[in-house]
Design an enzyme around this catalytic site. Structure first.
Site, mmCIF file in Angstrom:
data_model
loop_
_atom_site.group_PDB
_atom_site.id
_atom_site.type_symbol
_atom_site.label_atom_id
_atom_site.label_comp_id
_atom_site.label_asym_id
_atom_site.label_seq_id
_atom_site.Cartn_x
_atom_site.Cartn_y
_atom_site.Cartn_z
ATOM 1 N N ARG A 211 0.885 -1.230 0.229
ATOM 2 C CA ARG A 211 0.263 0.337 -0.099
ATOM 3 C C ARG A 211 0.781 1.068 0.091
ATOM 4 N NH1 ARG A 211 -3.027 -3.117 4.643
ATOM 5 N NH2 ARG A 211 -4.719 -3.857 3.569
ATOM 6 N N PHE A 227 -11.840 -4.891 -5.524
ATOM 7 C CA PHE A 227 -11.598 -5.115 -3.768
ATOM 8 C C PHE A 227 -11.491 -4.865 -2.994
ATOM 9 C CE2 PHE A 227 -10.894 -8.657 -7.971
ATOM 10 C CZ PHE A 227 -12.315 -9.031 -8.040
ATOM 11 N N ASP A 249 -16.355 -2.354 -3.929
ATOM 12 C CA ASP A 249 -15.949 -4.068 -3.600
ATOM 13 C C ASP A 249 -17.654 -4.961 -2.926
ATOM 14 O OD1 ASP A 249 -14.467 -5.278 -1.469
ATOM 15 O OD2 ASP A 249 -16.283 -6.423 -1.175
ATOM 16 N N SER A 250 -18.188 -6.243 -3.692
ATOM 17 C CA SER A 250 -19.264 -6.621 -3.026
ATOM 18 C C SER A 250 -19.739 -6.306 -1.456
ATOM 19 C CB SER A 250 -19.170 -7.746 -3.572
ATOM 20 O OG SER A 250 -18.768 -8.839 -3.182
ATOM 21 N N ASP A 299 -6.885 -6.562 -6.647
ATOM 22 C CA ASP A 299 -6.549 -7.559 -5.200
ATOM 23 C C ASP A 299 -7.689 -8.492 -4.344
ATOM 24 O OD1 ASP A 299 -5.095 -8.576 -2.694
ATOM 25 O OD2 ASP A 299 -5.602 -6.495 -1.940
ATOM 26 N N CYS A 339 -3.431 -13.981 -4.027
ATOM 27 C CA CYS A 339 -2.670 -14.122 -2.633
ATOM 28 C C CYS A 339 -2.686 -15.714 -2.950
ATOM 29 C CB CYS A 339 -3.601 -13.419 -2.096
ATOM 30 S SG CYS A 339 -5.397 -13.717 -2.324
#
Length: 395
Positions: A211, A227, A249-250, A299, A339
């Site tokens: 970040r 995300f 984002d959901s 991400d 990831c």
């Protein structure tokens, strides 16, 4: 102590100190150990090789702890591992600008199946193996001695525990329950996080360095953070002078928490746009609208939980990155991450090359991201290197 005997020819990985012994490598078990018991691993001739946690329900039959036969695997052994893990992160714990980090990272800290994250005055714990489950009273006691937290919260509500014959576990382990929102600080940025209801252990401190690094590229740029969760990349971008940031984002909870974090850091709300939507759908909508951005962050969650899922995951990563490339201004930057431990860096680069080809774009890789030092990788356990990312310039 019960002996677990390896098949002949299966000694190499153990000698190289890889911490996993798969069930197919076991010749026989001399006795009936309970799941989570510490056993003595021996070669086909009966010679000692290592001590480890046993579990007959897991594909990993023995998770190795210690290769020194004279070492006693007792309460003091586990306490010493915790002390060592905390001590190795002492400089992070002493950083006045950061009060959140990963204290214990499973196999990397010689405690297979134990994840401990520090969030200000609270600890969030995930227990993923029956062996660690058996010694949790000792672990909790030592964590209290080392850190004196206000509370320790169990977030072992992951389905992966089923592979060890364990049910989900959730709730206060010691001290007080965390408040609905715990305020933490990372690189000087403030976050209100929800330990009890948030994803994983409550926050993703594995992107701490990334970040900060990416924020150095965003001044006066338009940024799309996909995300976004509770806003790590979004907040850092706004702090470093981005012209605008759009966060997608959901999760309604994530968007609500992110919006609160904008106010918490006294950032310009007029420069921020929050979108609650499925990311893939939203990227297509942006494409159809002709939207363009200077910097895009991807991400996503773990697409490849195992090697068997890698082909399907590669297609998902390719499509996601292709869509993002189409939304970038010429010379724009794509910060893209995986990831998935099963996705190695070279495969990830190949996936991005395919995405660029399909998008009709040219791509330069200008920086490689990785997990921070509080998520170390043992030389004998490369599987612990799960987080990887690339900063790409796209034309």
């Amino acid at each position: 102590m019960i002996d677990v005997i390896l098949k002949k020819g299966k000694e190499k990985a153990v000698l190289q100190r890889h911490p996993w012994v798969f069930s197919g490598a076991v010749e026989n078990v001399k006795g009936k150990p309970a799941n989570g018991d510490v056993v003595r691993l021996a070669d086909a001739k009966g010679a000692f090789m290592a001590y480890g946690f046993y579990n007959d329900q897991s594909r990993v039959a023995v998770r190795l702890l210690e290769w020194d036969e004279s070492a006693g695997i007792n309460d003091d052994w586990f306490r010493a591992r915790i002390v060592q893990a905390v001590k190795s992160r002492g400089h992070i714990l002493a950083d006045a600008n950061t009060d959140t980090c990963r204290l214990i990272f499973s196999e990397a800290d010689y405690l297979p199946g134990l994840i401990v994250d520090k969030y200000a005055d609270y600890l969030s714990v995930q227990v993923l193996t029956s062996g660690i489950e058996n010694v949790m009273p000792v672990i909790i006691d030592e964590l209290q001695k080392q850190l004196n937290p206000k509370g320790i919260f169990d977030k072992s509500d992951t389905t992966s525990r089923a592979h060890e014959g364990l049910g989900e576990s959730y709730g206060v382990l010691a001290g007080s329950p965390p408040p609905d929102l715990v305020q933490v600080k990372e690189n000087g940025v403030l976050y209100d996080i929800n330990i009890a209801e948030g994803q994983k252990s409550g926050f993703y401190c594995d992107q701490r360095d990334n970040r900060r690094i990416l924020a150095g590229y965003v001044k006066d740029k338009t940024v799309l953070d996909c995300f976004c969760y509770t806003g790590g990349f979004s907040l850092n971008s706004l702090m470093q002078g981005a012209a605008s940031v759009t966060s997608v984002d959901s999760s309604a909870l994530a968007i609500e928490t992110l919006t609160g974090n904008i106010t918490l850091n006294k950032l310009d709300v007029a420069k921020h746009y929050a979108v609650k939507s499925d990311v893939n759908s939203q990227l297509r909508k942006f494409r159809d609208e002709g939207a363009k951005f200077d910097v895009i962050v991807l991400d996503p969650p773990k697409y490849a939980p195992s090697r068997s899922a890698l082909d399907r995951a590669s297609r998902a990563y390719k499509d996601l990155n292709r869509l993002a490339m189409l939304l970038l201004n010429d010379g724009g930057l794509l910060a893209t991450y995986s990831c998935s431990g099963a996705m190695d860096m070279e495969t990830f680069k190949q996936v991005l090359a395919w995405a660029a080809l399909d998008a009709g774009k040219q791509v330069q890789f200008i920086y490689q991201f990785c997990q921070p030092e509080d998520h170390p990788v043992r030389s004998s356990f490369p599987e612990g290197e799960y987080l990887k990312g690339l900063l790409c310039r796209v034309w």
